[in-house]
Design a protein around this motif. Structure first.
Motif, PDB file in Angstrom:
ATOM      1  N   SER A   1      -3.343 -13.105  89.167  1.00  0.00           N
ATOM      2  CA  SER A   1      -3.560 -14.608  88.378  1.00  0.00           C
ATOM      3  C   SER A   1      -3.353 -15.665  88.829  1.00  0.00           C
ATOM      4  O   SER A   1      -3.049 -15.845  89.863  1.00  0.00           O
ATOM      5  CB  SER A   1      -2.475 -14.545  87.305  1.00  0.00           C
ATOM      6  N   PRO A   2      -3.611 -16.612  88.840  1.00  0.00           N
ATOM      7  CA  PRO A   2      -4.320 -17.673  88.924  1.00  0.00           C
ATOM      8  C   PRO A   2      -3.032 -19.126  90.047  1.00  0.00           C
ATOM      9  O   PRO A   2      -2.214 -18.456  88.780  1.00  0.00           O
ATOM     10  CB  PRO A   2      -5.526 -19.204  88.191  1.00  0.00           C
ATOM     11  N   CYS A   3      -2.843 -19.455  90.845  1.00  0.00           N
ATOM     12  CA  CYS A   3      -1.786 -20.200  90.713  1.00  0.00           C
ATOM     13  C   CYS A   3      -1.404 -21.186  89.045  1.00  0.00           C
ATOM     14  O   CYS A   3      -2.047 -21.661  88.869  1.00  0.00           O
ATOM     15  CB  CYS A   3      -0.900 -21.035  91.667  1.00  0.00           C
TER      16      CYS A   3
ATOM     17  N   VAL B   1      -9.739 -17.564  92.560  1.00  0.00           N
ATOM     18  CA  VAL B   1      -8.902 -17.791  91.442  1.00  0.00           C
ATOM     19  C   VAL B   1     -10.101 -17.793  90.179  1.00  0.00           C
ATOM     20  O   VAL B   1      -9.601 -16.890  89.402  1.00  0.00           O
ATOM     21  CB  VAL B   1      -8.511 -19.285  91.182  1.00  0.00           C
ATOM     22  N   VAL B   2     -11.009 -17.912  90.017  1.00  0.00           N
ATOM     23  CA  VAL B   2     -12.718 -17.195  89.392  1.00  0.00           C
ATOM     24  C   VAL B   2     -12.744 -15.916  89.624  1.00  0.00           C
ATOM     25  O   VAL B   2     -11.943 -15.923  87.963  1.00  0.00           O
ATOM     26  CB  VAL B   2     -13.683 -17.800  89.525  1.00  0.00           C
TER      27      VAL B   2
ATOM     28  N   VAL C   1      -5.289 -22.905  84.372  1.00  0.00           N
ATOM     29  CA  VAL C   1      -4.170 -22.176  83.191  1.00  0.00           C
ATOM     30  C   VAL C   1      -5.256 -22.056  81.965  1.00  0.00           C
ATOM     31  O   VAL C   1      -5.732 -22.785  81.842  1.00  0.00           O
ATOM     32  CB  VAL C   1      -3.086 -23.448  82.704  1.00  0.00           C
ATOM     33  N   PRO C   2      -4.641 -21.325  80.659  1.00  0.00           N
ATOM     34  CA  PRO C   2      -5.713 -21.326  79.767  1.00  0.00           C
ATOM     35  C   PRO C   2      -5.386 -22.313  79.281  1.00  0.00           C
ATOM     36  O   PRO C   2      -4.755 -23.205  78.871  1.00  0.00           O
ATOM     37  CB  PRO C   2      -5.145 -20.149  79.131  1.00  0.00           C
ATOM     38  N   LEU C   3      -6.357 -23.170  78.654  1.00  0.00           N
ATOM     39  CA  LEU C   3      -6.038 -23.846  77.169  1.00  0.00           C
ATOM     40  C   LEU C   3      -5.576 -23.653  76.353  1.00  0.00           C
ATOM     41  O   LEU C   3      -6.315 -23.124  75.753  1.00  0.00           O
ATOM     42  CB  LEU C   3      -7.970 -25.215  77.752  1.00  0.00           C
TER      43      LEU C   3
END
Length: 290
Positions: free
Chosen positions: A279-281, A268-269, A286-288
């Protein structure tokens, strides 16, 4: 074989080794789906629903007073009659420690202290649990190592972004133990703390001066939604860092425990650091948006 796990990482490791059906008791923090509904043999003296700053204060107060943060139901533990009890020697704040577990150990039960602060330590923990339960850990270890190597191979030769994992938000704590190693395996450089170092309290001005490019919020024991809430609560501090990305994560699933799931954390990183990686699930990170 009857197993009682006093720590979430112990439950996760046992289930990863195919021992879920042998677990007869768990801690109050164990959340693996295979053990839902099993007897709970521990509790915490700290109210986990409080804000992070208050939890930090309450923990410090209890520690200074010499008070144990966790209570084990000794009568229930004896009734469960385990052959193996899983506990840990890493952090007295995060889970029942070895000393507390030993004081509650039923007769004839074998105590296994999980102590991994690195992936090498994780392989040792997997082998120890497997040996005690007549299980073979080698196929699982080989699979996990292959996944890590695949990430390293793809990240090889790239410029390493400066990354900081925030392991607690108020006050900020730096990612420690296996967390900096996760960043390094994914192809980044973890600032302010290195692989194997314990997590420590930091200052926001110290973090600003380290000039991280990417900040990952992974407060110990919190899921994605809770981490998002904490990120918004420290909006001013995060905005002052002037970084290119801030990610919020399901810290419990990816960072808080040194288990086979930590390999997924590395993957994920890598997706956070490199646009050409998967891309991460959205349930993991998620981006903040501030």
């Amino acid at each position: 074989m009857r197993i009682v796990s006093l720590i979430p990482s112990g439950t996760d490791i046992a289930c990863a080794l195919g021992l879920g059906a042998s677990i007869v008791g768990i801690s109050h923090e164990c959340d693996h789906p295979e053990v839902a509904g099993l007897p709970i043999v521990t509790s915490s003296v700290i109210d986990s629903s409080l804000p992070p700053a208050q939890i930090d204060t309450d923990v410090n107060t209890a520690v200074e007073a010499g008070q144990s943060l966790y209570i084990t139901n000794r009568e229930l533990l004896r009734e469960l009659n385990p052959d193996v009890v899983l506990t840990q020697t890493i952090c007295d704040v995060c889970a029942v420690n070895s000393q507390t577990a030993r004081a509650s150990l039923p007769p004839n039960a074998k105590l296994i202290n999980l102590s991994a602060t690195s992936f090498a330590g994780l392989w040792d923990d997997l082998r120890e649990v497997a040996h005690a339960t007549g299980t073979d850990a080698e196929p699982l270890i080989a699979e996990l190592q292959q996944r890590l190597q695949a990430v390293q191979d793809r990240a090889e030769g790239r410029e390493k972004p400066r990354v900081l994992v925030v392991e607690w938000t108020e006050p900020p704590f730096l990612g420690g133990h296996w967390v900096p190693e996760m960043i390094e395996l994914a192809g980044g450089t973890h600032v302010l703390s290195g692989a194997g170092e314990a997590s420590r309290r930091a200052r926001w001005d110290e973090i600003r001066e380290a000039h991280p490019e990417i900040v990952i919020l992974a407060p110990c024991g919190y899921d994605l939604q809770q981490t998002q809430q904490q990120g918004r609560a420290i909006k001013n501090e995060l905005c002052s860092l002037n970084v290119r990305a801030i990610w919020v994560t399901n810290a419990t699933a990816l960072f808080s425990r040194c288990t086979p799931a930590s390999v997924r954390g590395v993957e994920v990183v890598a997706g956070m650091l490199w646009p050409d990686f998967a891309s991460p699930c959205s349930s993991e990170a998620v981006p903040l948006e501030l």
